[in-house]
Design an enzyme around this catalytic site. Structure first.
Site, PDB file in Angstrom:
ATOM      1  N   THR A 285       0.771   2.534 -36.557  1.00 35.17           N
ATOM      2  CA  THR A 285       1.775   1.525 -36.054  1.00 35.17           C
ATOM      3  C   THR A 285       1.752   0.036 -36.896  1.00 35.17           C
ATOM      4  O   THR A 285       2.707  -0.584 -36.740  1.00 35.17           O
ATOM      5  CB  THR A 285       1.625   1.444 -34.611  1.00 35.17           C
ATOM      6  N   LEU A 371      -6.639   0.838 -29.133  1.00 32.09           N
ATOM      7  CA  LEU A 371      -7.243  -0.295 -28.695  1.00 32.09           C
ATOM      8  C   LEU A 371      -8.065  -1.024 -29.718  1.00 32.09           C
ATOM      9  O   LEU A 371      -7.735  -2.057 -29.740  1.00 32.09           O
ATOM     10  CB  LEU A 371      -7.990   0.029 -27.457  1.00 32.09           C
ATOM     11  N   GLU A 540     -14.364  15.943   9.929  1.00 26.82           N
ATOM     12  CA  GLU A 540     -13.204  16.410   9.173  1.00 26.82           C
ATOM     13  C   GLU A 540     -13.691  16.138   7.592  1.00 26.82           C
ATOM     14  O   GLU A 540     -13.218  16.706   6.774  1.00 26.82           O
ATOM     15  CB  GLU A 540     -12.180  15.075   9.526  1.00 26.82           C
ATOM     16  N   ARG A 618      -2.937   3.520  10.219  1.00 25.63           N
ATOM     17  CA  ARG A 618      -2.614   3.990  11.688  1.00 25.63           C
ATOM     18  C   ARG A 618      -2.716   2.485  12.485  1.00 25.63           C
ATOM     19  O   ARG A 618      -2.016   2.470  13.375  1.00 25.63           O
ATOM     20  CB  ARG A 618      -3.333   5.027  12.178  1.00 25.63           C
ATOM     21  N   PHE A 652      -8.314   7.292  15.319  1.00 31.16           N
ATOM     22  CA  PHE A 652      -8.105   6.994  13.829  1.00 31.16           C
ATOM     23  C   PHE A 652      -7.544   5.860  13.423  1.00 31.16           C
ATOM     24  O   PHE A 652      -6.487   5.448  12.734  1.00 31.16           O
ATOM     25  CB  PHE A 652      -7.059   8.244  13.202  1.00 31.16           C
ATOM     26  N   GLU A 999      -5.906  12.739  21.073  1.00 31.16           N
ATOM     27  CA  GLU A 999      -5.942  11.069  20.815  1.00 31.16           C
ATOM     28  C   GLU A 999      -5.174  10.387  21.867  1.00 31.16           C
ATOM     29  O   GLU A 999      -5.913   9.304  22.152  1.00 31.16           O
ATOM     30  CB  GLU A 999      -5.813  10.896  19.393  1.00 31.16           C
TER      31      GLU A 999
END
Length: 1067
Positions: A285, A371, A540, A618, A652, A999
């Site tokens: 370029t 770069l 979880e 949340r 949560f 919950e």
């Protein structure tokens, strides 16, 4: 020496056709070759320097570092033909034509009138085509950024963007009058319907009579052929087969220039020593323009694009190091990912570089420009070099003599387009350092803070009678499931198969992580879950710490391996509920009506991100609890610390968010001097109100719960009795509080709101049911059997549910967010309905037959008696930038009233009575639901009054077992405990009109905390103290005692911070 080299053969593909070229001139560009040699004139010559994009084509190759085929757009007018070895070129002729069939990209620019003179059109088409090959569903912003390297003189660009926006995933059509005065596109908000899809202002709702008002229908998107990514030309198989073959050094010689492409660093350094004046070229370029427009000549060009040491990226403690041949587009992708994942205090430099790259050039240039080339060009008008110099980037230089590392400072550039590199040296790599600041005080955060804002907060403060500021700390909580994390891994001995028995809420994530750890596909890993001995969110994501280690051990030994953590190990390494700090400023009127709120939440995420950002989401969604606040702004920040990573825990983030709400509400109440129940009721939402995130409240039952709880608890009569008790007792005080909750139901990450089920019916009429949820004591399997029983019309005794496993229902979401019954229940329902549909003919022919008769008849007639079911919650989404969408499917509501008695001298307290009214819709199983309400409430009671994690100043956890960490016991439950389910409140959004219950009840235990605070207020009044005061959570005996300020507390003043080393610190 140059004359001794032989010329190699160049192999590449153009529009699927193989090209073999022996006589390659390094000065020939791809554009020249396409037009003159191959006779493909669709690619145009507009400027010859990569500025207009008329010559855009797509380059495709197999990238060994990414292990995939990559597509990128380039300017053919600059791209050297010598750089095409083992790549595929696609031009505008290769994707479609009027002689065969127009590609949707070609069709849409034509039909949307985006082509006038047509000279720029092929380049624009190929830019859009390349974007779609990489992202079949781009967004609007990506489409607009994609055209930064294309120019058009004729159209004014609008019709081009208008036509191509129809490819965007965030585009929708209003159906009539596009771009005419009757079209919603004229709306201020943009988007096809100006944000009013199907509202009264939408063209979709116009009557046919009004169609005449539309004077300029420019194009109809309904006529467009859809984009089908499966029909695109494939990458040449011959090139794909060569992906594992090592490249060999290439040499191409022309009349004036020799092009050499080495494959190893050693070859490169030897060539640079042999040809010290040789130019290193990656994208051409700069050199291409110099040779073409400035008549400069470089007899030897060395192309280092195949050198691994120059195309790598490495993340270190100090920053990110890029090989000097990395393209600017690649650098951009890596830096954007770093900015998204790292704390902002580390990414100032990265953001600065990205801002410069935004204006640097179009994609065609950035896709090939290196770069290192940008640095070594030494341009005095460089966009990037000043940034690298300001931050002291490190450059690694290499030659045959060795390597050296230097700072890119004022000494690097020695003159106009000159650097301090020696003639035989090359730039090998560039290190971009992390920005370093001193993390809440050192600013050590995960990603940028989240924000939700509605209304004019500052104006709200100005219009308020009172403005109060304060803060509240809410401690963490250990899950303390009775069964700690445990896994059994059994290797199968062939094809990398392994079977795992895991105590997890998330079989899919366990399967995925174990497969990654073992380097096998997920289909080789079977995860089975019979049941869990409690989870509460703690299983979880954190079980993968153990499951992956056990799986690797089993894989290495070839034998089954079992591991179960001891309690102290589990508490030490698996994390818990996030501690929160809430800082607030609230404006309100004399009657207690809230005008304005500004709140900042800080959570302790621990040493990894885990689910912390979703937890903060949340918390922000619940920063209103149940109150309508016209002007509100909330900011949430997750802090990175050296503690074990905190994770999901029942609620949560919602309980922490709402706890801060009730804290400032308490301040409002005490400042106004009004009855607490009066002020809270005054601010409650009503049916049809919009939340602070602009979701409409429908089927709103909270006020019914409130009134029923007041009646059930005999609140007013007991309030009077409590006041009388407090007047008669100096060192024992009683308090009462009534607290509401509004809890949003769904995963806030919308794609997780899906579930599957599998139903087998056997010839004896028995049914085997499987679904994606895990049983951990919440009664999910029982409810699923009930759903199947009700749908099929057979007894529950005929239905069996054995386990949850990844080989029966794949790709399951975690059993979490209180939605497992909603999701899996609907999936079970659909599977059962499929079975019933298949049995219809046999029921019709034998209406008096039994279930077993119909099943037997179906079997004899070869009808499948196995069915899957799938369900997803529709219409869930939320946009933080616009503060719009529906993040939740619906809300669960409840109200609790609690009374306590405190001992002002010891800080001890007794839970005297609690009344709860909970909306669970039409309960599937009242016994289970009441059990969940009571269990959640008591767990919250521990969170807010008992359970306290203690850490040393160095971050060591002291409380590693029940000896020091106290969860509620039998004696801690309220002496009187009443739970009522709200009647006649069916929920239209879930299975059989039920509601989530896991919950939502937990936060109602805050009524105990604020009853304690009410009692403390009575004690403080004895000492002449009025007004708001701070009480952090949990309300332990120490905190209660110290808040009851009296003559004794004044004798024992707290030591000043900094004068001693504390044995325990707040985290």
């Amino acid at each position: 020496m140059a004359s001794e080299r032989t010329t190699d053969q160049l192999i590449f593909f153009v529009n699927g056709q193989k090209v073999l070229e022996k006589n390659v001139d390094p000065e020939t560009t791809l554009l020249t070759y396409l037009r003159r040699k191959l006779g493909l004139p669709g690619t145009k010559l507009g400027c010859g320097e990569g500025g207009c994009g008329a010559c855009t084509v797509m380059i495709s190759k197999f990238d060994n570092s990414q292990k995939k085929i990559v597509h990128y757009s380039v300017n053919a007018c600059l791209f050297p033909i010598c750089a095409l070895h083992r790549v595929a070129v696609t031009t505008v002729e290769g994707i479609g034509s009027t002689k065969t069939r127009l590609h949707p990209v070609q069709e849409r620019i034509a039909k949307s009138h985006g082509s006038q003179c047509g000279f720029c059109t092929p380049g624009i088409v190929m830019s859009m085509y390349t974007l779609l090959r990489n992202r079949p569903q781009p967004n609007m912003e990506e489409i607009e950024e994609n055209f930064q390297g294309n120019l058009c003189r004729c159209t004014g660009y609008r019709p081009i963007l208008q036509g191509y926006r129809t490819f965007a995933k965030d585009w929708s059509c209003c159906g009539k009058g596009i771009n005419g005065p009757g079209c919603c596109m004229a709306g201020k908000d943009g988007g096809c319907c100006g944000g009013k899809v199907n509202d009264t202002g939408c063209c979709m709702n116009e009557k046919e009579d009004n169609a005449a008002m539309v004077s300029s229908i420019l194009f109809n998107p309904a006529e467009f052929h859809p984009l089908d990514p499966t029909q695109e030309p494939i990458f040449p198989p011959e090139l794909l087969m060569q992906k594992d073959k090592p490249q060999e050094q290439l040499c191409f010689k022309g009349e004036r220039v020799m092009w050499i492409q080495p494959t190893t660093l050693e070859e490169l350094l030897a060539l640079k020593a042999q040809y010290p004046k040789a130019k290193l070229v990656v994208g051409n370029t700069e050199v291409g323009i110099e040779m073409k427009l400035k008549n400069m000549l470089y007899p030897v060009i060395i192309a280092p694009a195949w050198i691994p040491e120059m195309t790598f990226v490495q993340h270190t403690e100090e920053g990110i190091t890029f090989g000097a041949a990395c393209t600017l587009s690649f650098v951009e992708v890596v830096l954007k990912k770093a900015v998204a994942e790292l704390p902002s205090c580390k990414t100032e430099l990265f953001r600065a570089v990205l801002e410069q790259l935004r204006w640097f050039a179009g994609p065609q240039i950035k896709n090939v420009a290196a770069l290192g080339g940008n640095i070594m060009t030494a341009s005095p008008i460089s966009d990037l070099n000043p940034v690298f110099m300001a931050c002291g980037s490190k450059l690694t230089l290499a030659s045959k003599e060795g390597r050296r590392t230097i700072r890119m400072d004022e000494n690097f550039f020695t003159g106009y387009r000159k650097t301090m590199l020696k003639p035989k040296e090359i730039l090998l790599s560039i290190e971009m350092p992390y920005s370093r600041k001193e993390a809440i005080e050192k600013q050590s955060f995960y990603k940028s803070p989240k924000k939700i804002e509605k209304g004019d907060v500052q104006n709200g403060f100005e219009e308020s009678d009172h403005v109060v500021e304060g803060e509240m700390y809410i401690g963490g909580q250990e899950h303390f499931y009775l069964e700690t994390h445990c896994t059994i891994a059994v290797p199968k001995g062939e094809d990398g198969e392994m079977e795992l028995f895991v105590s997890t809420q998330n079989p899919m994530k366990t399967q995925e992580c174990v497969a990654n750890a073992l380097g096998v596909p997920a289909n080789r890993i079977l995860v089975r879950v019979k049941r869990l001995g409690g989870g509460f969110g703690g299983k979880e994501s954190r079980n993968i710490l153990l499951s992956t280690a056990v799986a690797v051990a089993a894989f290495k030994t070839g034998h089954p391996v079992r591991c179960m953590l001891d309690r102290d190990e589990d508490m030490l390494i698996t994390g818990g509920r996030h501690p929160f700090l809430g800082c607030y400023k609230v404006g309100f009127m004399k009657n207690g009506k809230i005008n304005s709120l500004e709140v900042s939440y800080y959570s302790n995420g621990g040493n990894s991100e885990d689910l912390s950002l979703a937890v903060m989401d949340r918390a922000l969604f619940h920063m209103d609890n149940s109150y309508n606040i016209p002007n509100i702004k909330g900011v949430g920040t997750v802090c990175k610390t050296n503690l074990s990573s905190n994770t999901a825990f029942r609620g949560f983030g919602g309980p922490q968010g709402m706890m801060v709400v009730e804290c400032w509400m308490s301040d409002v109440i005490l400042t106004c001097g009004l009855p607490a129940e009066q002020v809270r009721k005054l601010n409650l939402y009503n049916e049809g109100d919009l939340t602070h995130f602009n979701q409409k409240l429908e089927e709103f039952t909270l006020r019914r719960c409130w009134e029923e709880c007041l009646v059930n608890s005999k609140y007013e009569a007991r309030r009077k009795l409590i006041d009388e008790f407090n007047r008669q007792n100096r060192w024992k005080k009683r308090g009462i509080a009534i607290i509401p909750t509004k809890f949003g139901i769904s995963f806030t990450l919308s794609f997780l709101n899906q579930a599957g089920a599998l139903v087998h019916v056997y010839t004896d009429g028995s049914v085997l049911l499987t679904h994606g949820g895990t049983e951990m004591g919440q009664g999910l399997h029982t409810k699923m059997i009930q759903v199947a029983s009700r749908t099929l019309g057979i007894p529950t005794t005929s239905i069996h549910l054995s386990e949850t496993s990844t080989n029966t229902v794949p790709n399951t979401s975690a059993t979490a967010a209180s939605v497992s019954t909603d999701l899996n229940g609907m999936a079970v329902l659909r599977a059962c309905e499929t079975i019933l549909e298949r049995l219809k003919p046999f029921k019709h022919s034998n209406p008096k037959g039994s279930w077993k008769d119909w099943v037997g008849a179906a079997y004899i007639n070869c009808v499948s008696l196995s069915a899957t079911g799938f369900y997803r919650i529709p219409d869930l989404s939320y946009d933080y930038e616009k503060n719009e969408g529906n993040p939740f499917n619906y809300f669960s509501y409840g109200v609790a009233c609690s009374e306590v008695e405190i001992d002002c001298l010891t800080g001890d307290h007794k839970n005297l009575r609690t009344d709860i009214v909970m909306d669970v819709g039409t309960s599937l199983n009242p016994a289970i639901d009441i059990g969940q309400i009571e269990g959640g409430f008591i767990q919250g009671l521990g969170l807010f009054t008992l359970e306290e994690l203690r850490y040393s100043p160095e971050g060591d956890l002291y409380t590693r077992g029940p000896g020091m960490y106290k969860i509620p016991a039998f004696g801690d439950i309220p002496t009187e405990f009443y739970v009522s389910l709200l009647r006649d409140c069916p929920n239209s959004k879930a299975i059989y009109s039920s509601k989530a219950v896991g919950e939502p009840p937990l936060f109602l235990s805050a009524s105990v905390f604020y009853a304690i605070k009410d009692a403390i207020f009575a004690a403080r009044a004895e000492s002449g103290l009025k007004g708001p005061f701070r009480l952090d959570s949990p309300a332990t005996p120490e905190r209660i005692r110290n808040a009851c300020i009296d003559m004794f507390t004044k004798l024992c003043p707290s030591a000043k911070p900094g004068t001693f080393k504390p044995w325990s610190v707040r985290v």
